[in-house]
Enzyme design. Structure first.
Site, mmCIF file in Angstrom:
data_model
loop_
_atom_site.group_PDB
_atom_site.id
_atom_site.type_symbol
_atom_site.label_atom_id
_atom_site.label_comp_id
_atom_site.label_asym_id
_atom_site.label_seq_id
_atom_site.Cartn_x
_atom_site.Cartn_y
_atom_site.Cartn_z
ATOM 1 N N ASN A 49 0.836 -1.198 0.000
ATOM 2 C CA ASN A 49 0.000 0.000 0.000
ATOM 3 C C ASN A 49 0.873 1.252 0.000
ATOM 4 O O ASN A 49 2.022 1.245 0.447
ATOM 5 C CB ASN A 49 -1.010 -0.009 1.152
ATOM 6 C CG ASN A 49 -0.379 -0.136 2.527
ATOM 7 O OD1 ASN A 49 0.691 -0.713 2.680
ATOM 8 N ND2 ASN A 49 -1.054 0.398 3.526
ATOM 9 N N GLU A 51 0.234 5.319 0.805
ATOM 10 C CA GLU A 51 -0.669 6.383 1.224
ATOM 11 C C GLU A 51 -0.191 7.728 0.689
ATOM 12 O O GLU A 51 0.900 7.840 0.124
ATOM 13 C CB GLU A 51 -0.758 6.397 2.759
ATOM 14 C CG GLU A 51 -1.380 5.120 3.302
ATOM 15 C CD GLU A 51 -1.509 5.097 4.813
ATOM 16 O OE1 GLU A 51 -0.872 5.923 5.504
ATOM 17 O OE2 GLU A 51 -2.271 4.224 5.300
ATOM 18 N N CYS A 60 -4.186 0.718 -2.526
ATOM 19 C CA CYS A 60 -4.040 -0.505 -1.726
ATOM 20 C C CYS A 60 -2.982 -1.424 -2.337
ATOM 21 O O CYS A 60 -2.682 -1.360 -3.536
ATOM 22 C CB CYS A 60 -5.365 -1.259 -1.679
ATOM 23 S SG CYS A 60 -6.743 -0.328 -0.990
ATOM 24 N N GLU A 62 -3.241 -4.557 -3.008
ATOM 25 C CA GLU A 62 -3.809 -5.444 -4.023
ATOM 26 C C GLU A 62 -3.830 -4.767 -5.396
ATOM 27 O O GLU A 62 -3.419 -5.347 -6.402
ATOM 28 C CB GLU A 62 -5.246 -5.845 -3.665
ATOM 29 C CG GLU A 62 -5.396 -6.529 -2.337
ATOM 30 C CD GLU A 62 -5.737 -5.562 -1.213
ATOM 31 O OE1 GLU A 62 -4.976 -4.586 -0.993
ATOM 32 O OE2 GLU A 62 -6.758 -5.784 -0.548
ATOM 33 N N CYS A 92 -10.705 -4.391 0.168
ATOM 34 C CA CYS A 92 -11.779 -3.396 0.199
ATOM 35 C C CYS A 92 -12.632 -3.532 -1.072
ATOM 36 O O CYS A 92 -12.275 -4.234 -2.021
ATOM 37 C CB CYS A 92 -11.196 -1.986 0.318
ATOM 38 S SG CYS A 92 -10.466 -1.344 -1.198
ATOM 39 N N CYS A 95 -10.852 -2.697 -4.415
ATOM 40 C CA CYS A 95 -9.949 -3.753 -4.896
ATOM 41 C C CYS A 95 -10.739 -4.940 -5.435
ATOM 42 O O CYS A 95 -10.353 -5.537 -6.448
ATOM 43 C CB CYS A 95 -9.011 -4.195 -3.779
ATOM 44 S SG CYS A 95 -7.731 -2.966 -3.425
#
Ligand code: ZN
Length: 138
Positions: A49, A51, A60, A62, A92, A95
């Site tokens: 991930n 940010e 993310c 994924e 999430c 994703c």
């Protein structure tokens, strides 16, 4: 344990996901995630991930792994392994929607970085309904 299709084990994917997790950029949430995406041809694509101070720009692990695979010309996936400490890193909704585009039958494994607290899901367990835009076949 050997998995169907490729000769790559879930344990190996957990190791790869845990390794890339070390590169996660998560100064705001402190929630570091690593993902290892196994392609049907045996290639493994990893992502962590990332940010941003503008929170909505966060990506993310994924999706990071999936975008890397797409950039390498790979679109057929068998399994994705996601690892994090603390809260289980179930994908999430964003994703899952991205996975549905390329791999609606992907196997999803979540675990701690050391392989404990592991749970395996089918994609349909996590997202039984997806948004599908009918492709223009013309
Ligand atoms: Zn996500």
């Amino acid at each position: 344990m050997k998995e169907m299709g490729t000769m790559i084990s879930t344990e190996e994917l957990i190791k790869r996901a845990a390794a890339v997790r070390a590169n996660a950029y998560a100064p705001y949430s402190k929630y570091k995630v690593g993902a290892a995406l196994l392609a049907k041809d045996g290639r493994i694509f990893c992502g962590c991930n990332m940010e941003n101070a503008s929170y909505g720009l966060t990506i993310c692990a994924e999706r990071n792994a999936i975008t890397t695979a797409i950039a390498e010309g790979c679109r057929d996936f068998e399994q994705i392994v996601i690892v994090a400490e603390g809260e289980r890193p179930v994908p999430c909704g964003a994703c899952l929607q991205v996975m549905s585009e390329f791999a609606p039958e992907i196997r999803v494994t979540v675990a701690a970085p050391d392989g404990t607290n592991r749970t395996d899901y089918t994609f349909m367990d996590l997202m039984p309904q997806q948004f599908i835009l009918r492709k223009n076949e013309n």
